[in-house]
Design an enzyme around this catalytic site. Sequence first.
Site, PDB file in Angstrom:
ATOM      1  N   ARG A   1      34.196  58.135  49.405  1.00 27.64           N
ATOM      2  CA  ARG A   1      33.563  59.459  48.831  1.00 27.64           C
ATOM      3  C   ARG A   1      34.102  60.623  47.992  1.00 27.64           C
ATOM      4  O   ARG A   1      34.089  61.034  46.796  1.00 27.64           O
ATOM      5  CB  ARG A   1      32.383  59.421  49.278  1.00 27.64           C
ATOM      6  CG  ARG A   1      31.483  58.107  49.331  1.00 27.64           C
ATOM      7  CD  ARG A   1      29.935  58.003  50.099  1.00 27.64           C
ATOM      8  NE  ARG A   1      29.417  56.546  49.816  1.00 27.64           N
ATOM      9  CZ  ARG A   1      28.701  56.413  51.202  1.00 27.64           C
ATOM     10  NH1 ARG A   1      28.671  57.256  52.298  1.00 27.64           N
ATOM     11  NH2 ARG A   1      28.246  55.299  50.961  1.00 27.64           N
TER      12      ARG A   1
ATOM     13  N   LYS B   1      19.413  39.443  56.737  1.00 33.58           N
ATOM     14  CA  LYS B   1      18.397  39.910  55.820  1.00 33.58           C
ATOM     15  C   LYS B   1      18.097  39.518  54.552  1.00 33.58           C
ATOM     16  O   LYS B   1      18.649  39.869  53.766  1.00 33.58           O
ATOM     17  CB  LYS B   1      17.569  40.666  56.090  1.00 33.58           C
ATOM     18  CG  LYS B   1      17.008  41.232  58.007  1.00 33.58           C
ATOM     19  CD  LYS B   1      16.274  42.460  58.001  1.00 33.58           C
ATOM     20  CE  LYS B   1      16.287  42.647  59.418  1.00 33.58           C
ATOM     21  NZ  LYS B   1      15.410  44.045  60.073  1.00 33.58           N
TER      22      LYS B   1
ATOM     23  N   GLY C   1      27.384  48.954  50.877  1.00 40.65           N
ATOM     24  CA  GLY C   1      28.293  49.633  52.419  1.00 40.65           C
ATOM     25  C   GLY C   1      28.656  48.345  53.197  1.00 40.65           C
ATOM     26  O   GLY C   1      29.837  48.596  52.781  1.00 40.65           O
TER      27      GLY C   1
ATOM     28  N   GLY D   1      22.369  50.993  47.694  1.00 38.39           N
ATOM     29  CA  GLY D   1      20.735  50.578  46.714  1.00 38.39           C
ATOM     30  C   GLY D   1      21.176  50.291  45.590  1.00 38.39           C
ATOM     31  O   GLY D   1      20.330  49.767  44.880  1.00 38.39           O
TER      32      GLY D   1
HETATM   33  P1  AMP Z   1      22.966  44.427  55.410  1.00 32.51           P
HETATM   34  O1  AMP Z   1      22.588  45.347  55.892  1.00 32.51           O
HETATM   35  O2  AMP Z   1      21.342  43.216  55.203  1.00 32.51           O
HETATM   36  O3  AMP Z   1      23.751  43.767  53.992  1.00 32.51           O
HETATM   37  O4  AMP Z   1      24.014  43.593  56.642  1.00 32.51           O
HETATM   38  C1  AMP Z   1      24.696  43.989  56.934  1.00 32.51           C
HETATM   39  C2  AMP Z   1      24.774  43.393  58.532  1.00 32.51           C
HETATM   40  O5  AMP Z   1      24.452  42.037  58.366  1.00 32.51           O
HETATM   41  C3  AMP Z   1      26.456  43.878  58.798  1.00 32.51           C
HETATM   42  O6  AMP Z   1      26.496  44.384  60.328  1.00 32.51           O
HETATM   43  C4  AMP Z   1      26.903  42.282  59.907  1.00 32.51           C
HETATM   44  O7  AMP Z   1      27.528  42.265  60.484  1.00 32.51           O
HETATM   45  C5  AMP Z   1      25.338  41.600  59.942  1.00 32.51           C
HETATM   46  N1  AMP Z   1      24.906  40.316  59.947  1.00 32.51           N
HETATM   47  C6  AMP Z   1      26.234  39.458  59.501  1.00 32.51           C
HETATM   48  N2  AMP Z   1      26.259  38.003  59.420  1.00 32.51           N
HETATM   49  C7  AMP Z   1      25.517  37.828  60.663  1.00 32.51           C
HETATM   50  C8  AMP Z   1      24.286  36.673  61.238  1.00 32.51           C
HETATM   51  N3  AMP Z   1      25.016  35.904  61.285  1.00 32.51           N
HETATM   52  N4  AMP Z   1      24.085  37.561  63.163  1.00 32.51           N
HETATM   53  C9  AMP Z   1      23.650  38.699  62.716  1.00 32.51           C
HETATM   54  N5  AMP Z   1      23.841  39.667  62.310  1.00 32.51           N
HETATM   55  C10 AMP Z   1      24.749  39.697  61.037  1.00 32.51           C
END
Ligand code: AMP
Length: 416
Positions: A34, A217, A373, A396
């Site tokens: 950054r 999620k 990120g 975001g």
């Molecule tokens: P997000 O912040 O929603 O973009 O999610 C990113 C996070 O999702 C990362 O820290 C990954 O470790 C997690 N992630 C990806 N695949 C999985 C999975 N199968 N089970 C649990 N966490 C996951």
Amino acid sequence: MTIDNYKFAGKKAIVRVDFNVPLNEEGKITDDTRIRGALPTLKKILADGGALIIMSHMGKPKGKVNAKFSLAQIKDAVAAALGTDVKFAPDCAKAADAAAALKPGEVLLLENLRFYPEEEGKPVGIDKEDPAYDEAKKAMKASQKEFAKTLASYADVYVNDAFGTAHRRHASTAVIADYFDADNKMLGYLMEKEVKAVDNVLSDIKRPFTAIMGGSKVSTKIGIIENLMEKVDNLILCGGMTYTFAKAQGGKIGQSICEDDKLALALDIIEKAKAKGVNLVLATDCVAGDAFSNDANTKVCPVNDIPDGWEGLDIGPDTMKLFADAIKGAKTILWNGPAGVFEFDNFAVGSRAVADAIVEATANGAFSLVGGGDSVACVNKFGLADKVSYVSTGGGALLEAIEGKVLPGIAAIRGE
Ligand code: AMP
């Protein structure tokens, strides 16, 4: 007005950057992307003979002074990156004298803007349900204006080069722009580049367009998923979301991450994709672990038949091939969110396969935009950042821009 046609000589420029860099326990910067990202803008102003007042937030101090988030920790790194001394103002709202004393070519770094609740403009210590909340919010908005006015009073010209916070209407990202006339406010180079990368994806789509959305999620990505459905040819959904989809379709997912209240939404997404003729690509197999750990025992199984006590932590070999096929033929690619728990090396293989396919498509002429990120951390981890077309600094902000929302930080400059 643009940074290239403005004459900074003899002017004081206040520049909002995103120096929210990760620090280790000793307060040392672990990734200076950054800081490097803002250098072209900062150096241009200095080279023109302007004086620089740099402002940023760091972390989430929630409106209180907190040494852990002090920008004093990065002053020397900023000085080294700029190749010149940097003065420090330990209170961003009481820096008028330090700013007034600046000579052309000099640099002043302000302390973390978020030590003041006015930066974000959210009332503190009062619940949204409280009957007095609306009054408190009104009062806070008024003091946010005062805070922004104070920051504006330090300088002749305002430059916003903080894409990461452009989707927020904060004092330093948007409100401050009201105190400069149209000829004395502009976007920095990094912002211009980010806006162009989003335009590249949205306005001049070369097909096929493949989007890869991963992460943990569905709920946090639903806006962008629905929006992308209007634009893409292939929509790959992976990461933790996989298991919400698998369960919604009657699968057995063991201990895999799942949003039980989003099962209907998952089915709805599947139906919408069908109706719109979008090729929705979901994982078919996964690498499951018997614990959420890099050292877990692993087995490859179908995403809809995961034994109890096991959880899907990465995509499996069939899925890697399936995804790679949808990526390699694409001419426009957007990647947000890892395919698995990439932080664990043993479960980073799927994300690596996605990254490799994107790199290959890019070499064959596709425009690839990686943002958010964790996907940025992925391409950096794999040393592939310079082999994709554009790596966005915004998480975001990038997603909101792609959703087609007007970003307050950009609207404030353009007077929209
Ligand atoms: P997000 O912040 O929603 O973009 O999610 C990113 C996070 O999702 C990362 O820290 C990954 O470790 C997690 N992630 C990806 N695949 C999985 C999975 N199968 N089970 C649990 N966490 C996951």
